[in-house]
Design a protein around this motif. Structure first.
Motif, mmCIF file in Angstrom:
data_model
loop_
_atom_site.group_PDB
_atom_site.id
_atom_site.type_symbol
_atom_site.label_atom_id
_atom_site.label_comp_id
_atom_site.label_asym_id
_atom_site.label_seq_id
_atom_site.Cartn_x
_atom_site.Cartn_y
_atom_site.Cartn_z
ATOM 1 N N ARG A 102 0.795 -1.203 -0.004
ATOM 2 C CA ARG A 102 0.026 -0.107 -0.062
ATOM 3 C C ARG A 102 0.786 1.157 -0.022
ATOM 4 N NH1 ARG A 102 -5.585 -0.900 3.340
ATOM 5 N NH2 ARG A 102 -5.513 -3.101 3.156
ATOM 6 N N ARG A 155 -18.792 -2.416 1.662
ATOM 7 C CA ARG A 155 -17.407 -2.349 1.221
ATOM 8 C C ARG A 155 -17.481 -2.503 -0.311
ATOM 9 N NH1 ARG A 155 -13.259 -2.509 5.272
ATOM 10 N NH2 ARG A 155 -11.697 -3.886 3.820
ATOM 11 N N SER A 156 -16.546 -1.975 -0.973
ATOM 12 C CA SER A 156 -16.417 -1.966 -2.417
ATOM 13 C C SER A 156 -16.072 -3.392 -2.688
ATOM 14 C CB SER A 156 -15.405 -0.966 -2.972
ATOM 15 O OG SER A 156 -15.104 -1.345 -4.087
ATOM 16 N N LYS A 159 -12.289 -3.934 -2.817
ATOM 17 C CA LYS A 159 -11.128 -3.804 -1.763
ATOM 18 C C LYS A 159 -10.393 -5.026 -1.646
ATOM 19 C CE LYS A 159 -11.499 -1.522 1.725
ATOM 20 N NZ LYS A 159 -10.542 -0.475 2.342
ATOM 21 N N GLN A 160 -9.041 -4.631 -1.056
ATOM 22 C CA GLN A 160 -8.169 -5.592 -0.956
ATOM 23 C C GLN A 160 -8.581 -6.765 0.084
ATOM 24 O OE1 GLN A 160 -4.404 -3.923 -0.168
ATOM 25 N NE2 GLN A 160 -4.184 -3.235 -2.318
ATOM 26 N N PRO A 163 -13.758 -7.594 0.762
ATOM 27 C CA PRO A 163 -14.636 -7.031 -0.244
ATOM 28 C C PRO A 163 -15.902 -7.335 -0.138
ATOM 29 C CG PRO A 163 -13.513 -8.793 -1.428
ATOM 30 C CD PRO A 163 -13.005 -8.580 -0.074
ATOM 31 N N GLY A 172 -10.613 3.118 9.700
ATOM 32 C CA GLY A 172 -9.611 3.119 8.975
ATOM 33 C C GLY A 172 -8.071 2.717 9.887
ATOM 34 N N GLU A 187 -10.822 9.894 7.783
ATOM 35 C CA GLU A 187 -11.714 8.788 7.220
ATOM 36 C C GLU A 187 -13.166 9.128 7.207
ATOM 37 O OE1 GLU A 187 -10.410 6.121 6.167
ATOM 38 O OE2 GLU A 187 -8.458 6.427 7.000
ATOM 39 N N GLU A 191 -14.182 8.657 3.145
ATOM 40 C CA GLU A 191 -15.082 7.539 3.073
ATOM 41 C C GLU A 191 -16.618 7.796 2.798
ATOM 42 O OE1 GLU A 191 -14.532 4.123 5.563
ATOM 43 O OE2 GLU A 191 -12.136 4.028 5.317
ATOM 44 N N ASP A 240 -14.426 8.070 -1.449
ATOM 45 C CA ASP A 240 -13.084 7.686 -2.271
ATOM 46 C C ASP A 240 -13.277 6.384 -2.917
ATOM 47 O OD1 ASP A 240 -13.218 5.914 -0.014
ATOM 48 O OD2 ASP A 240 -11.320 6.635 1.017
ATOM 49 N N GLU A 242 -14.242 3.241 -1.564
ATOM 50 C CA GLU A 242 -13.820 2.141 -0.828
ATOM 51 C C GLU A 242 -15.194 1.672 -0.296
ATOM 52 O OE1 GLU A 242 -11.215 2.555 2.549
ATOM 53 O OE2 GLU A 242 -9.395 3.290 1.203
#
Length: 301
Positions: A102, A155-156, A159-160, A163, A172, A187, A191, A240, A242
């Motif tokens: 990241r 959550r998107s 997302k890593q 998800p 965060g 945050e 967000e 953003d 996320e």
């Protein structure tokens, strides 16, 4: 789901999020990670043998611990030397967690209140069992009739981590160089597009701590919990990227959801803490009340 089923689901969640201290965990096989004689993490067995390749950075294991070479005598030197090792491991593709690199640094320290002994790439912290901190914001509303509802985020799907699961209105990790309240405001703005004038009203109310292990390493984490009463009629907006969507749900529905696989596990713990503090869970009717409290506040060791 019956009340007893819900309670057992929550107990299972808390045990899973504290599985590092359970029989059969990797804890007995871990080496302590120490800097200047102070423990700052746990090195799991999958990493320990590889560190001998980097003898200019890590001393050989001694007394159940791995330390950095004495010549690395400043936070800057330690950060630079360990970062070079991590970048090599990343290129080799040995550890899946490093695929989520990241370019965000976390402070490495024995106690939260101390000055950092070094900084470490966020995605690598589990490899060294470094203590991590973050902020979680319970965004909620209270109607004229006194009914409490909570804003949740979905959550998107890109997302890593986790998800598509349900999350807080904002949360965060605590990156190096930012204090706790700054992170809360940042945050919230990034967000959920919550203006700073509102976000700054968030109240620190508790911490939630736990330590778990998975295939990527060890995660000793402590989350700083904030309650933020949002104006009735205010709607968070996707910021953003996320988050894909926000929902305002009554607390009984939120309570039901945290016992499902649709909720990010550590967020479910923070919501459980909210439910206890706001008396949505009663010790006279919840037989697992004490176990809930113990599981939410496991001392980081």
């Amino acid at each position: 789901m019956s009340h007893s089923q819900w309670s057992q689901k929550i107990v299972q969640l808390l045990r899973r999020m504290n599985n590092f201290y359970s029989p059969g965990s990797c804890r007995a096989s871990c080496l302590r990670f120490e800097i200047n004689g102070a423990q700052v993490g746990w090195i799991p067995p999958q990493l320990a043998p590889l560190l001998s390749r980097f003898s200019d950075v890590f001393s050989p294991p001694q007394g159940g611990a791995v330390s950095l070479r004495p010549c690395l005598d400043s936070p800057e030197r330690r950060t630079e030397a360990v970062d070079a090792v991590l970048r090599t491991l990343r290129q080799e593709g040995t550890f899946s967690c490093l695929k989520g690199w990241r370019d965000e640094k976390y402070s490495v320290m024995s106690q939260f209140s101390e000055a950092p002994l070094m900084l470490m790439e966020r995605s690598a912290t589990s490899l060294f069992g470094v203590k991590r901190s973050g902020v979680h914001i319970n965004g909620y509303t209270v109607s004229e009739g006194g009914e409490v509802s909570m804003w949740l985020a979905r959550r998107s799907p890109t997302k890593q981590t986790y998800p598509g699961l349900l999350d807080h209105v904002a949360a965060g990790g605590l990156a190096a160089g930012l204090d706790i309240k700054q992170t809360v405001v940042k945050e919230c703005e990034e967000e959920a597009c919550i203006p700073a004038a509102i976000a700054e009203k968030a109240r620190p109310v508790n911490t939630v701590s736990y330590t778990y292990e998975d295939e990527d390493g060890v995660y000793p984490e402590s989350q700083f919990v904030f309650d933020l009463e949002l104006p009735v009629g205010f709607k968070p907006k996707v910021g953003d990227g996320e988050v894909q969507e926000f929902y305002l749900l009554p607390m009984e529905k939120v309570k039901e959801l945290i016992a499902t696989d649709d909720f990010k596990p550590n967020c479910a713990m923070v919501v459980l803490d909210f439910l206890i503090r706001h008396s949505f869970i009663d010790p006279d009717t919840e037989t697992c009340y004490l176990e809930f409290g113990a599981g939410l506040h496991r001392t980081l060791e």
